[in-house]
Design a protein around this motif. Structure first.
Motif, PDB file in Angstrom:
ATOM      1  N   UNK A  16       0.831  -1.202   0.000  1.00 36.48           N
ATOM      2  CA  UNK A  16       0.000   0.000   0.000  1.00 36.48           C
ATOM      3  C   UNK A  16       0.869   1.257   0.000  1.00 36.48           C
ATOM      4  N   UNK A  17       0.361   2.316  -0.606  1.00 37.81           N
ATOM      5  CA  UNK A  17       1.081   3.584  -0.647  1.00 37.81           C
ATOM      6  C   UNK A  17       1.098   4.220   0.737  1.00 37.81           C
ATOM      7  N   UNK A  18      -0.035   4.206   1.411  1.00 38.35           N
ATOM      8  CA  UNK A  18      -0.151   4.753   2.757  1.00 38.35           C
ATOM      9  C   UNK A  18      -0.960   3.790   3.614  1.00 38.35           C
ATOM     10  N   UNK A  19      -0.492   3.560   4.827  1.00 36.31           N
ATOM     11  CA  UNK A  19      -1.243   2.725   5.760  1.00 36.31           C
ATOM     12  C   UNK A  19      -0.870   3.087   7.188  1.00 36.31           C
ATOM     13  N   UNK A  20      -1.675   2.614   8.129  1.00 31.78           N
ATOM     14  CA  UNK A  20      -1.472   2.937   9.537  1.00 31.78           C
ATOM     15  C   UNK A  20      -1.318   1.666  10.362  1.00 31.78           C
ATOM     16  N   UNK A  21      -0.536   1.793  11.426  1.00 35.32           N
ATOM     17  CA  UNK A  21      -0.411   0.749  12.426  1.00 35.32           C
ATOM     18  C   UNK A  21      -0.580   1.403  13.790  1.00 35.32           C
ATOM     19  N   UNK A  22      -1.262   0.715  14.673  1.00 32.14           N
ATOM     20  CA  UNK A  22      -1.403   1.229  16.035  1.00 32.14           C
ATOM     21  C   UNK A  22      -0.101   0.967  16.799  1.00 32.14           C
ATOM     22  N   UNK A  23       0.073   1.667  17.897  1.00 30.82           N
ATOM     23  CA  UNK A  23       1.236   1.419  18.747  1.00 30.82           C
ATOM     24  C   UNK A  23       1.261  -0.042  19.188  1.00 30.82           C
ATOM     25  N   UNK A  24       0.102  -0.600  19.482  1.00 29.91           N
ATOM     26  CA  UNK A  24       0.024  -1.998  19.918  1.00 29.91           C
ATOM     27  C   UNK A  24       0.455  -2.941  18.802  1.00 29.91           C
ATOM     28  N   UNK A  25       0.030  -2.672  17.563  1.00 29.28           N
ATOM     29  CA  UNK A  25       0.446  -3.504  16.432  1.00 29.28           C
ATOM     30  C   UNK A  25       1.957  -3.418  16.239  1.00 29.28           C
ATOM     31  N   UNK A  26       2.499  -2.220  16.382  1.00 27.05           N
ATOM     32  CA  UNK A  26       3.943  -2.033  16.248  1.00 27.05           C
ATOM     33  C   UNK A  26       4.676  -2.836  17.321  1.00 27.05           C
ATOM     34  N   UNK A  27       4.176  -2.776  18.549  1.00 31.11           N
ATOM     35  CA  UNK A  27       4.786  -3.541  19.635  1.00 31.11           C
ATOM     36  C   UNK A  27       4.739  -5.039  19.335  1.00 31.11           C
ATOM     37  N   UNK A  28       3.630  -5.511  18.815  1.00 32.23           N
ATOM     38  CA  UNK A  28       3.497  -6.933  18.480  1.00 32.23           C
ATOM     39  C   UNK A  28       4.458  -7.342  17.368  1.00 32.23           C
ATOM     40  N   UNK A  29       4.626  -6.495  16.372  1.00 30.64           N
ATOM     41  CA  UNK A  29       5.502  -6.795  15.235  1.00 30.64           C
ATOM     42  C   UNK A  29       6.971  -6.705  15.643  1.00 30.64           C
ATOM     43  N   UNK A  30       7.328  -5.610  16.310  1.00 32.77           N
ATOM     44  CA  UNK A  30       8.731  -5.362  16.664  1.00 32.77           C
ATOM     45  C   UNK A  30       9.179  -6.147  17.894  1.00 32.77           C
ATOM     46  N   UNK A  31       8.228  -6.539  18.717  1.00 30.37           N
ATOM     47  CA  UNK A  31       8.567  -7.255  19.929  1.00 30.37           C
ATOM     48  C   UNK A  31       9.007  -6.347  21.064  1.00 30.37           C
ATOM     49  N   UNK A  32       8.863  -5.048  20.851  1.00 33.28           N
ATOM     50  CA  UNK A  32       9.220  -4.054  21.873  1.00 33.28           C
ATOM     51  C   UNK A  32       8.197  -2.926  21.819  1.00 33.28           C
ATOM     52  N   UNK A  33       7.983  -2.255  22.941  1.00 27.66           N
ATOM     53  CA  UNK A  33       7.049  -1.122  22.915  1.00 27.66           C
ATOM     54  C   UNK A  33       7.656   0.079  22.183  1.00 27.66           C
ATOM     55  N   UNK A  34       6.822   0.837  21.519  1.00 25.46           N
ATOM     56  CA  UNK A  34       7.275   2.056  20.870  1.00 25.46           C
ATOM     57  C   UNK A  34       7.595   3.077  21.973  1.00 25.46           C
ATOM     58  N   UNK A  35       8.723   3.745  21.827  1.00 23.32           N
ATOM     59  CA  UNK A  35       9.116   4.737  22.822  1.00 23.32           C
ATOM     60  C   UNK A  35       9.694   5.964  22.118  1.00 23.32           C
ATOM     61  N   UNK A  36      10.218   6.887  22.899  1.00 21.35           N
ATOM     62  CA  UNK A  36      10.725   8.143  22.341  1.00 21.35           C
ATOM     63  C   UNK A  36      11.845   7.910  21.317  1.00 21.35           C
ATOM     64  N   UNK A  37      12.603   6.842  21.463  1.00 26.58           N
ATOM     65  CA  UNK A  37      13.696   6.572  20.524  1.00 26.58           C
ATOM     66  C   UNK A  37      13.183   6.287  19.110  1.00 26.58           C
ATOM     67  N   UNK A  38      11.900   5.978  18.978  1.00 25.06           N
ATOM     68  CA  UNK A  38      11.310   5.732  17.659  1.00 25.06           C
ATOM     69  C   UNK A  38      11.550   6.923  16.741  1.00 25.06           C
ATOM     70  N   UNK A  39      11.549   8.125  17.301  1.00 23.33           N
ATOM     71  CA  UNK A  39      11.774   9.334  16.510  1.00 23.33           C
ATOM     72  C   UNK A  39      13.154   9.318  15.863  1.00 23.33           C
ATOM     73  N   UNK A  40      14.124   8.769  16.548  1.00 20.68           N
ATOM     74  CA  UNK A  40      15.480   8.658  16.007  1.00 20.68           C
ATOM     75  C   UNK A  40      15.562   7.535  14.976  1.00 20.68           C
ATOM     76  N   UNK A  41      15.013   6.393  15.321  1.00 19.96           N
ATOM     77  CA  UNK A  41      15.119   5.211  14.475  1.00 19.96           C
ATOM     78  C   UNK A  41      14.269   5.273  13.212  1.00 19.96           C
ATOM     79  N   UNK A  42      13.233   6.093  13.196  1.00 23.29           N
ATOM     80  CA  UNK A  42      12.330   6.133  12.033  1.00 23.29           C
ATOM     81  C   UNK A  42      13.058   6.525  10.756  1.00 23.29           C
TER      82      UNK A  42
END
Length: 68
Positions: A16-42
């Motif tokens: 898809x060109x554009x799509x959304x994931x919830x923080x919970x979905x991201x945590x499930x996929x990545x195996x870690x909770x999304x945190x402030x460092x996400x801004x750096x890693x993105x």
């Protein structure tokens, strides 16, 4: 290996060109909770053909957009 590598690989396999994931979905996929460092890693996501378009703290949703 980035702490969000699993997420970036997941995103890069989405057609898809554009799509959304919830923080919970991201945590499930990545195996870690999304945190402030996400801004750096993105920034790493560009290597996978996508970028983070928007982060909604209120709705706890991240919007991803495919780079042309």
């Amino acid at each position: 290996m980035s702490k969000y590598s699993l997420l970036w690989k997941y995103v890069s396999h989405d057609d898809r060109v554009t799509f959304q994931l919830t923080f919970q979905e991201i945590e499930n996929i990545a195996g870690i909770p999304i945190d402030h460092s996400f801004l750096k890693y993105k920034k790493e996501l560009i290597e996978y053909g996508y970028e983070v378009d928007k982060i909604s703290m209120k709705n706890q949703i991240v919007t991803f957009h495919k780079i042309k």
